[in-house]
Structures are given as C-alpha cells and as structure tokens.
Design an enzyme around this catalytic site. Structure first.
Site, PDB file in Angstrom:
ATOM      1  N   ARG A 102      -6.661  -3.546  -4.624  1.00 16.25           N
ATOM      2  CA  ARG A 102      -7.054  -3.696  -3.218  1.00 16.25           C
ATOM      3  C   ARG A 102      -7.626  -2.389  -2.704  1.00 16.25           C
ATOM      4  O   ARG A 102      -7.053  -1.319  -2.935  1.00 16.25           O
ATOM      5  CB  ARG A 102      -5.840  -4.059  -2.347  1.00 16.25           C
ATOM      6  CG  ARG A 102      -5.272  -5.405  -2.627  1.00 16.25           C
ATOM      7  CD  ARG A 102      -4.488  -5.957  -1.471  1.00 16.25           C
ATOM      8  NE  ARG A 102      -3.608  -5.033  -0.765  1.00 16.25           N
ATOM      9  CZ  ARG A 102      -2.900  -5.366   0.310  1.00 16.25           C
ATOM     10  NH1 ARG A 102      -2.973  -6.590   0.784  1.00 16.25           N
ATOM     11  NH2 ARG A 102      -2.120  -4.496   0.898  1.00 16.25           N
ATOM     12  N   THR A 106      -9.860  -1.879   3.450  1.00 19.77           N
ATOM     13  CA  THR A 106     -10.177  -3.276   3.806  1.00 19.77           C
ATOM     14  C   THR A 106      -9.155  -4.274   3.281  1.00 19.77           C
ATOM     15  O   THR A 106      -9.159  -5.435   3.699  1.00 19.77           O
ATOM     16  CB  THR A 106     -11.542  -3.667   3.216  1.00 19.77           C
ATOM     17  OG1 THR A 106     -11.418  -3.633   1.768  1.00 19.77           O
ATOM     18  CG2 THR A 106     -12.636  -2.708   3.654  1.00 19.77           C
ATOM     19  N   ASP A 197       4.994  -1.104  -1.705  1.00 19.32           N
ATOM     20  CA  ASP A 197       3.941  -1.218  -2.721  1.00 19.32           C
ATOM     21  C   ASP A 197       4.603  -1.458  -4.072  1.00 19.32           C
ATOM     22  O   ASP A 197       5.239  -0.563  -4.636  1.00 19.32           O
ATOM     23  CB  ASP A 197       3.089   0.055  -2.750  1.00 19.32           C
ATOM     24  CG  ASP A 197       1.896  -0.084  -3.676  1.00 19.32           C
ATOM     25  OD1 ASP A 197       2.099  -0.443  -4.859  1.00 19.32           O
ATOM     26  OD2 ASP A 197       0.760   0.149  -3.237  1.00 19.32           O
ATOM     27  N   ASP A 200       3.626   0.876  -7.062  1.00 15.84           N
ATOM     28  CA  ASP A 200       4.164   2.232  -6.901  1.00 15.84           C
ATOM     29  C   ASP A 200       5.652   2.263  -7.197  1.00 15.84           C
ATOM     30  O   ASP A 200       6.151   3.196  -7.846  1.00 15.84           O
ATOM     31  CB  ASP A 200       3.917   2.731  -5.477  1.00 15.84           C
ATOM     32  CG  ASP A 200       2.497   3.235  -5.283  1.00 15.84           C
ATOM     33  OD1 ASP A 200       1.799   3.454  -6.293  1.00 15.84           O
ATOM     34  OD2 ASP A 200       2.095   3.423  -4.120  1.00 15.84           O
TER      35      ASP A 200
HETATM   36  C1  PRP Z   1      -1.002  -5.480  -5.118  1.00 12.58           C
HETATM   37  C2  PRP Z   1      -0.314  -6.656  -5.754  1.00 12.58           C
HETATM   38  C3  PRP Z   1      -1.382  -7.705  -5.730  1.00 12.58           C
HETATM   39  C4  PRP Z   1      -2.113  -7.400  -4.450  1.00 12.58           C
HETATM   40  C5  PRP Z   1      -1.708  -8.407  -3.412  1.00 12.58           C
HETATM   41  O1  PRP Z   1      -1.830  -4.846  -6.016  1.00 12.58           O
HETATM   42  O2  PRP Z   1       0.158  -6.395  -7.044  1.00 12.58           O
HETATM   43  O3  PRP Z   1      -2.254  -7.659  -6.835  1.00 12.58           O
HETATM   44  O4  PRP Z   1      -1.713  -6.089  -4.048  1.00 12.58           O
HETATM   45  O5  PRP Z   1      -2.433  -8.253  -2.249  1.00 12.58           O
HETATM   46  P1  PRP Z   1      -3.445  -9.345  -1.732  1.00 12.58           P
HETATM   47  O6  PRP Z   1      -2.753 -10.661  -1.784  1.00 12.58           O
HETATM   48  O7  PRP Z   1      -3.719  -8.913  -0.317  1.00 12.58           O
HETATM   49  O8  PRP Z   1      -4.687  -9.306  -2.571  1.00 12.58           O
HETATM   50  P2  PRP Z   1      -2.652  -3.515  -5.665  1.00 12.58           P
HETATM   51  O9  PRP Z   1      -4.031  -3.889  -5.221  1.00 12.58           O
HETATM   52  O10 PRP Z   1      -1.852  -2.659  -4.753  1.00 12.58           O
HETATM   53  O11 PRP Z   1      -2.844  -2.835  -7.083  1.00 12.58           O
HETATM   54  P3  PRP Z   1      -1.760  -2.263  -8.129  1.00 12.58           P
HETATM   55  O12 PRP Z   1      -1.014  -3.444  -8.692  1.00 12.58           O
HETATM   56  O13 PRP Z   1      -2.625  -1.599  -9.141  1.00 12.58           O
HETATM   57  O14 PRP Z   1      -0.847  -1.305  -7.406  1.00 12.58           O
HETATM   58  N1  URA Z   2       0.722  -5.246  -2.348  1.00 11.88           N
HETATM   59  C1  URA Z   2       1.961  -4.693  -2.418  1.00 11.88           C
HETATM   60  O1  URA Z   2       2.303  -4.066  -3.433  1.00 11.88           O
HETATM   61  N2  URA Z   2       2.783  -4.831  -1.363  1.00 11.88           N
HETATM   62  C2  URA Z   2       2.444  -5.515  -0.265  1.00 11.88           C
HETATM   63  O2  URA Z   2       3.257  -5.627   0.668  1.00 11.88           O
HETATM   64  C3  URA Z   2       1.148  -6.081  -0.211  1.00 11.88           C
HETATM   65  C4  URA Z   2       0.307  -5.943  -1.265  1.00 11.88           C
END
Ligand code: PRP
Ligand code: URA
Length: 212
Positions: A102, A106, A197, A200
């Site tokens: 993400r 945005t 997150d 993280d």
């Molecule tokens: C997080 C999570 C999903 C996404 C969900 O990933 O693991 O993939 O956010 O959000 P959405 O429904 O609004 O799309 P992130 O983009 O933070 O990446 P990461 O897993 O690499 O930390």
């Molecule tokens: N991705 C995450 O890891 N946490 C949230 O709350 C939303 C998107």
C-alpha cells in the site's frame, strides 16, 4: 459474499494476544500460525476426498484421502506469516506469492511481484492477514483469477467492513474466512481497533518508543 467468522474461544484468545501492543514479534509469529491453523480447518471443510483401502495392524478397512492438490497464495509480505500451517497440514500444497504494497499516502496497493503455480481446477486459498480497504485483496484475487483459478477462498486474521464490501462487490463468489470483524478504518485506512501494521509486527520492522 459469504463471510465465515471464526467463532471459537481459542480464536478470540489469540486475536486478543495479537492486538496487544506488548506482544513481540516472536510471539506474534507463533500466534499467527495458530490462528491461521484454526481458520484453515474451517476453510478446508469442503475439500474433496476419495475412498481408499488401508491396512491397520489388525485388519483392512476403508479410509479417505484428499483427492485434489491445494494451492496457497500469500500476499507479501504479511501473508507469509500465514503459510506455515498450510505446509504443515496440507500434503502436497503448492505455494504462490503476490507482492503488493500500500502507498502510505493513498493507501492504494501496487503490485511488485507475482509467482503462481498452476491454479486451474485446484482450490486456491489466498492469505493476507489484514482486509482493510480491500484494495490488496481485490488485486490479489484478480491475479489468481486471471491465472485460471475458479475455486478461490480468502483467509485473513482481521477484516474491516469496508474491505469486505469492496471484495464482495468485485468477487461475490469468493468466501472470506476471518478471525475477527472490526469496527472500521481510521483516516489513514488502518483497521480499528485492529492490531497495527501486521507486517511490521510480524517482522519487527517498527521502531518503538524505546528505540528498539
Ligand atoms: C497490508 C496487509 C494487506 C494490506 C491491506 O500490507 O498485509 O496486504 O495492507 O490493506 P488494504 O485492504 O487497504 O489493501 P502492506 O501494504 O502494509 O504491505 P506489507 O505486508 O509489505 O507490510
Ligand atoms: N494493513 C495493516 O497491516 N494494518 C491495517 O490496519 C491496515 C492495513
């Protein structure tokens, strides 16, 4: 769209441990495996089996074995934390990966990687722990569908109503298995109360107040 919410005391216990901000990455990973195992048990309830004969030490009897290969597709990076129960519980599981991230401003997901095994005529389980806006889930399911999958299920730990609605509109035939359904999104599109997150917390990449 069908929502299967995990209705189990163990599920509620482990979700609470994940929410707790003091849960550190090592414990977070183990709890994530346990919760995913519970979700997986529900989500595989309708896998087809075929009859087989088996010799016990006492006699021959009728048994059953899975009659299909199964595919799990992890959405990177956080979905990696949900793979362990698939490899532990499912014989001959094939694993695929879709890299989505993400944009911090945005909250729209963009794709940076995709590697899928054959998915046609196989049950496909897309795993991503957080269903927030639903943007990542829609992109991931679209990729899997474009590759020829018809039997797709989506597994997450925490779902927001907004994400469920968006995924349901795009793919009404894809059931969602979730351990918790939360209140909604904050202005940064984080799930509330949520657990922060997920990536993280899984990989210890968030600097906390003590600088660790
Ligand atoms: C997080 C999570 C999903 C996404 C969900 O990933 O693991 O993939 O956010 O959000 P959405 O429904 O609004 O799309 P992130 O983009 O933070 O990446 P990461 O897993 O690499 O930390
Ligand atoms: N991705 C995450 O890891 N946490 C949230 O709350 C939303 C998107």
């Amino acid at each position: 769209m069908a929502l299967h919410l995990l209705d189990h005391p163990l599920g509620r216990h482990y979700v609470t441990r994940l929410r707790d901000e003091t849960t550190r990455p090592e414990a977070f990973r183990v709890i994530c495996h346990r919760l995913t195992g519970l979700l997986l048990t529900e989500a595989t309830r309708e896998l087809p089996t075929r009859p087989v004969r088996v010799h016990t030490p006492l006699e021959e009897t009728e048994g059953e074995e899975l009659s299909t290969y199964v595919v799990a597709v992890a959405v990177l990076r956080a979905g990696l934390g949900m793979l362990e129960p698939f490899t532990r519980l499912l014989p001959d599981v094939s694993i695929g990966y879709i890299g989505l991230e993400r944009d911090e401003a945005t909250a729209e997901a963009h794709a940076y990687y995709c590697k899928l095994p054959p998915v046609e005529n196989r049950p496909v389980f897309v795993v991503d722990p957080m269903l927030a806006t639903g943007g990542s889930a829609v992109r991931a399911v679209q990729r899997v569908r474009d590759a020829g999958a018809t039997k797709i299920r989506f597994l997450c730990i925490v779902a927001a109503p907004e994400g469920l609605e968006r995924l349901g509109e795009a793919f009404p035939d894809v059931p969602v298995y979730a351990a918790a359904l939360d209140r909604g999104l904050d202005p940064r599109k984080f799930i509330c109360p949520g657990l922060g997150d997920f990536g993280d917390r899984l990989y210890g990449t968030q600097i906390n107040q003590s600088g660790l």
